[in-house]
Design a protein around this motif. Sequence first.
Motif, PDB file in Angstrom:
ATOM      1  N   LEU A 149      46.497 -43.447 -16.267  1.00  0.00           N
ATOM      2  CA  LEU A 149      45.622 -44.465 -16.152  1.00  0.00           C
ATOM      3  C   LEU A 149      46.234 -45.650 -15.649  1.00  0.00           C
ATOM      4  O   LEU A 149      46.378 -47.039 -16.765  1.00  0.00           O
ATOM      5  CB  LEU A 149      44.443 -44.716 -16.857  1.00  0.00           C
ATOM      6  CG  LEU A 149      43.377 -43.306 -17.358  1.00  0.00           C
ATOM      7  CD1 LEU A 149      42.517 -43.529 -18.163  1.00  0.00           C
ATOM      8  CD2 LEU A 149      43.695 -42.626 -15.590  1.00  0.00           C
ATOM      9  N   GLU A 150      45.995 -46.445 -14.180  1.00  0.00           N
ATOM     10  CA  GLU A 150      46.597 -47.509 -13.972  1.00  0.00           C
ATOM     11  C   GLU A 150      45.641 -49.224 -14.039  1.00  0.00           C
ATOM     12  O   GLU A 150      46.051 -50.540 -14.704  1.00  0.00           O
ATOM     13  CB  GLU A 150      46.894 -48.050 -12.678  1.00  0.00           C
ATOM     14  CG  GLU A 150      47.822 -47.426 -11.748  1.00  0.00           C
ATOM     15  CD  GLU A 150      47.558 -45.717 -11.493  1.00  0.00           C
ATOM     16  OE1 GLU A 150      46.393 -45.313 -11.617  1.00  0.00           O
ATOM     17  OE2 GLU A 150      48.501 -45.214 -10.990  1.00  0.00           O
ATOM     18  N   ASN A 151      44.675 -48.540 -14.511  1.00  0.00           N
ATOM     19  CA  ASN A 151      43.193 -49.897 -15.075  1.00  0.00           C
ATOM     20  C   ASN A 151      42.163 -48.653 -15.655  1.00  0.00           C
ATOM     21  O   ASN A 151      41.918 -47.480 -15.701  1.00  0.00           O
ATOM     22  CB  ASN A 151      42.864 -50.939 -14.159  1.00  0.00           C
ATOM     23  CG  ASN A 151      42.239 -49.625 -12.864  1.00  0.00           C
ATOM     24  OD1 ASN A 151      41.211 -49.565 -13.046  1.00  0.00           O
ATOM     25  ND2 ASN A 151      43.043 -50.112 -11.822  1.00  0.00           N
ATOM     26  N   PRO A 152      41.390 -49.403 -16.500  1.00  0.00           N
ATOM     27  CA  PRO A 152      40.377 -48.576 -17.081  1.00  0.00           C
ATOM     28  C   PRO A 152      39.495 -48.323 -16.059  1.00  0.00           C
ATOM     29  O   PRO A 152      37.974 -47.310 -16.370  1.00  0.00           O
ATOM     30  CB  PRO A 152      39.731 -49.587 -17.584  1.00  0.00           C
ATOM     31  CG  PRO A 152      40.444 -51.290 -18.466  1.00  0.00           C
ATOM     32  CD  PRO A 152      41.469 -50.774 -16.956  1.00  0.00           C
ATOM     33  N   ALA A 153      39.320 -48.764 -15.006  1.00  0.00           N
ATOM     34  CA  ALA A 153      37.932 -48.304 -13.901  1.00  0.00           C
ATOM     35  C   ALA A 153      39.089 -46.875 -13.419  1.00  0.00           C
ATOM     36  O   ALA A 153      37.900 -46.412 -12.656  1.00  0.00           O
ATOM     37  CB  ALA A 153      37.855 -49.497 -13.498  1.00  0.00           C
ATOM     38  N   ARG A 179      41.374 -39.575 -13.221  1.00  0.00           N
ATOM     39  CA  ARG A 179      42.206 -38.644 -13.086  1.00  0.00           C
ATOM     40  C   ARG A 179      41.912 -37.717 -13.072  1.00  0.00           C
ATOM     41  O   ARG A 179      40.709 -37.277 -14.266  1.00  0.00           O
ATOM     42  CB  ARG A 179      43.904 -38.804 -13.866  1.00  0.00           C
ATOM     43  CG  ARG A 179      44.921 -39.869 -13.562  1.00  0.00           C
ATOM     44  CD  ARG A 179      45.584 -40.094 -12.541  1.00  0.00           C
ATOM     45  NE  ARG A 179      46.309 -41.254 -12.017  1.00  0.00           N
ATOM     46  CZ  ARG A 179      46.459 -41.569 -11.471  1.00  0.00           C
ATOM     47  NH1 ARG A 179      43.800 -42.312 -11.167  1.00  0.00           N
ATOM     48  NH2 ARG A 179      46.233 -43.136 -11.288  1.00  0.00           N
ATOM     49  N   ARG A 180      41.910 -36.607 -12.363  1.00  0.00           N
ATOM     50  CA  ARG A 180      40.972 -35.109 -12.028  1.00  0.00           C
ATOM     51  C   ARG A 180      42.067 -33.984 -11.487  1.00  0.00           C
ATOM     52  O   ARG A 180      43.116 -34.143 -10.738  1.00  0.00           O
ATOM     53  CB  ARG A 180      40.006 -35.261 -11.352  1.00  0.00           C
ATOM     54  CG  ARG A 180      38.874 -34.414 -11.001  1.00  0.00           C
ATOM     55  CD  ARG A 180      38.073 -34.594  -9.988  1.00  0.00           C
ATOM     56  NE  ARG A 180      37.295 -32.679  -9.847  1.00  0.00           N
ATOM     57  CZ  ARG A 180      36.012 -33.312  -9.928  1.00  0.00           C
ATOM     58  NH1 ARG A 180      35.509 -34.182 -10.731  1.00  0.00           N
ATOM     59  NH2 ARG A 180      34.752 -32.308  -9.903  1.00  0.00           N
ATOM     60  N   TYR A 181      41.972 -33.207 -12.634  1.00  0.00           N
ATOM     61  CA  TYR A 181      43.147 -32.423 -12.456  1.00  0.00           C
ATOM     62  C   TYR A 181      41.859 -30.614 -12.656  1.00  0.00           C
ATOM     63  O   TYR A 181      41.032 -30.037 -13.355  1.00  0.00           O
ATOM     64  CB  TYR A 181      43.894 -31.665 -13.664  1.00  0.00           C
ATOM     65  CG  TYR A 181      45.109 -33.004 -13.426  1.00  0.00           C
ATOM     66  CD1 TYR A 181      45.970 -33.987 -13.130  1.00  0.00           C
ATOM     67  CD2 TYR A 181      44.472 -33.961 -14.395  1.00  0.00           C
ATOM     68  CE1 TYR A 181      45.985 -34.702 -13.238  1.00  0.00           C
ATOM     69  CE2 TYR A 181      45.179 -35.734 -15.388  1.00  0.00           C
ATOM     70  CZ  TYR A 181      45.828 -36.007 -14.304  1.00  0.00           C
ATOM     71  OH  TYR A 181      46.514 -37.042 -13.938  1.00  0.00           O
ATOM     72  N   VAL A 215      35.884 -22.452 -10.677  1.00  0.00           N
ATOM     73  CA  VAL A 215      36.940 -23.688 -10.520  1.00  0.00           C
ATOM     74  C   VAL A 215      36.745 -24.615 -11.147  1.00  0.00           C
ATOM     75  O   VAL A 215      35.769 -25.477 -11.331  1.00  0.00           O
ATOM     76  CB  VAL A 215      37.495 -24.643  -8.989  1.00  0.00           C
ATOM     77  CG1 VAL A 215      38.094 -25.630  -9.366  1.00  0.00           C
ATOM     78  CG2 VAL A 215      38.403 -23.504  -8.117  1.00  0.00           C
ATOM     79  N   TYR A 216      37.568 -25.332 -12.200  1.00  0.00           N
ATOM     80  CA  TYR A 216      37.086 -26.223 -13.524  1.00  0.00           C
ATOM     81  C   TYR A 216      37.785 -27.621 -12.738  1.00  0.00           C
ATOM     82  O   TYR A 216      39.380 -27.400 -12.320  1.00  0.00           O
ATOM     83  CB  TYR A 216      37.812 -25.807 -15.035  1.00  0.00           C
ATOM     84  CG  TYR A 216      36.730 -24.694 -15.076  1.00  0.00           C
ATOM     85  CD1 TYR A 216      35.872 -24.731 -16.771  1.00  0.00           C
ATOM     86  CD2 TYR A 216      36.712 -23.077 -14.782  1.00  0.00           C
ATOM     87  CE1 TYR A 216      34.936 -23.591 -16.729  1.00  0.00           C
ATOM     88  CE2 TYR A 216      35.881 -22.724 -14.932  1.00  0.00           C
ATOM     89  CZ  TYR A 216      34.905 -22.705 -16.334  1.00  0.00           C
ATOM     90  OH  TYR A 216      33.667 -21.427 -16.977  1.00  0.00           O
ATOM     91  N   ALA A 217      37.297 -28.395 -13.411  1.00  0.00           N
ATOM     92  CA  ALA A 217      38.027 -29.875 -13.487  1.00  0.00           C
ATOM     93  C   ALA A 217      38.514 -30.537 -15.494  1.00  0.00           C
ATOM     94  O   ALA A 217      37.618 -30.856 -15.614  1.00  0.00           O
ATOM     95  CB  ALA A 217      37.484 -30.580 -12.436  1.00  0.00           C
ATOM     96  N   ALA A 218      39.780 -31.124 -15.370  1.00  0.00           N
ATOM     97  CA  ALA A 218      39.938 -31.684 -16.510  1.00  0.00           C
ATOM     98  C   ALA A 218      39.771 -32.784 -15.181  1.00  0.00           C
ATOM     99  O   ALA A 218      40.675 -33.123 -14.687  1.00  0.00           O
ATOM    100  CB  ALA A 218      41.176 -30.669 -16.868  1.00  0.00           C
ATOM    101  N   ILE A 219      38.870 -33.974 -16.132  1.00  0.00           N
ATOM    102  CA  ILE A 219      38.936 -34.976 -16.070  1.00  0.00           C
ATOM    103  C   ILE A 219      39.366 -36.725 -17.345  1.00  0.00           C
ATOM    104  O   ILE A 219      38.025 -36.380 -17.934  1.00  0.00           O
ATOM    105  CB  ILE A 219      37.697 -35.090 -15.261  1.00  0.00           C
ATOM    106  CG1 ILE A 219      36.684 -34.625 -13.818  1.00  0.00           C
ATOM    107  CG2 ILE A 219      37.025 -37.222 -15.143  1.00  0.00           C
ATOM    108  CD1 ILE A 219      35.230 -34.632 -14.084  1.00  0.00           C
ATOM    109  N   ILE A 220      40.465 -37.348 -16.954  1.00  0.00           N
ATOM    110  CA  ILE A 220      40.349 -38.471 -17.763  1.00  0.00           C
ATOM    111  C   ILE A 220      39.576 -39.538 -17.011  1.00  0.00           C
ATOM    112  O   ILE A 220      40.011 -40.395 -15.617  1.00  0.00           O
ATOM    113  CB  ILE A 220      42.721 -38.667 -17.563  1.00  0.00           C
ATOM    114  CG1 ILE A 220      42.781 -36.993 -17.750  1.00  0.00           C
ATOM    115  CG2 ILE A 220      42.152 -39.433 -19.263  1.00  0.00           C
ATOM    116  CD1 ILE A 220      42.405 -36.019 -19.203  1.00  0.00           C
ATOM    117  N   THR A 221      39.191 -40.207 -18.157  1.00  0.00           N
ATOM    118  CA  THR A 221      38.660 -41.778 -17.796  1.00  0.00           C
ATOM    119  C   THR A 221      39.085 -42.116 -19.541  1.00  0.00           C
ATOM    120  O   THR A 221      39.624 -42.178 -19.732  1.00  0.00           O
ATOM    121  CB  THR A 221      37.369 -41.765 -17.169  1.00  0.00           C
ATOM    122  OG1 THR A 221      36.574 -40.906 -18.554  1.00  0.00           O
ATOM    123  CG2 THR A 221      36.805 -40.888 -16.056  1.00  0.00           C
TER     124      THR A 221
END
Length: 297
Positions: free
Chosen positions: A67-71, A74-76, A163-169
């Motif tokens: 993650l380049e910044n806290p905002a 990433r979605r896979y 379809v599922y999505a792994a989301i990173i925040t």
Amino acid sequence: FWRSLVDNFMPRASTLKALIIHSADDLGRPGPDYAFGWGLMNVRAAADLVRRQHDLPHEVSIVEDKLENPASTRRYQFTWNKTGPIRATLCWTDPPGLATNGLDVTTPALVNDLDLRLVGPDGTTNLPFILDSAHPTNNALPGDNKADPVEQVLLQGPIATGVYAAIITAKGGFADGEQQFSLIISGIGSPPRIEHAPLANTCITNTPYSIEAIVAPGYVADTGTFELVWWRGAQPGAVTSNRMLSIAPERFAAVIPAQPIGTVIAYYLRATSTDGFSATLPAGAPVNYFTFAVTPA
């Protein structure tokens, strides 16, 4: 083992940690617990995940990203394999925090707090495990983990197909401007990989034309489903399907009968995984297909 598959590749420390946690055999209470942690290390299961990512590089089985910044987010996305559980493990190397000298301090001390969410086909958001330090004998439950630089979401049956999505925040700011992370996902459904060198035009009219292909990996592919689909003419006409037979490990072949001068042959290849996911070569067949012509010498 990893470096034997990919020359000079050195995984991150967070990748190795995530891989060992993700593939461990659960012990004690379901999920992580204060007695057994994440369970017993299973090196074979970890190696199988590494091999799968090598054999099916289009999958998101093992991801190294940041993650380049806290905002940023990433979605896979991936499709469930319809047979086993879905497990997603996020791990990152957190920057050094402030030292503490207390005993059994339970105040979260993460510097960079990342979050993993697994969103299902119906929009349901699934949360990672959390433990209750005030009740250490309780089972781990889904929740918002604010304490650990590793998070894991586990879905067991019944699981919705799709379809599922792994989301990173992330929460808050980053001490170093960005945060690298590693993500491991299992329970992904994928078709086998097909490799084939298309036939060129030929002047041969008295022997069949051999179509050979690599269909891999063997542990994913259903060998009884490999087909050569062909017809005469540049547009689909009377279609013939020939089963492709094994000629070597992960190598298969079928033949098209010899044709007279002036014939144009169109064809494509099709294979299905043991989980029922199909692939064609070229992609998009039968709209897309290979052709070759029988021409004068």
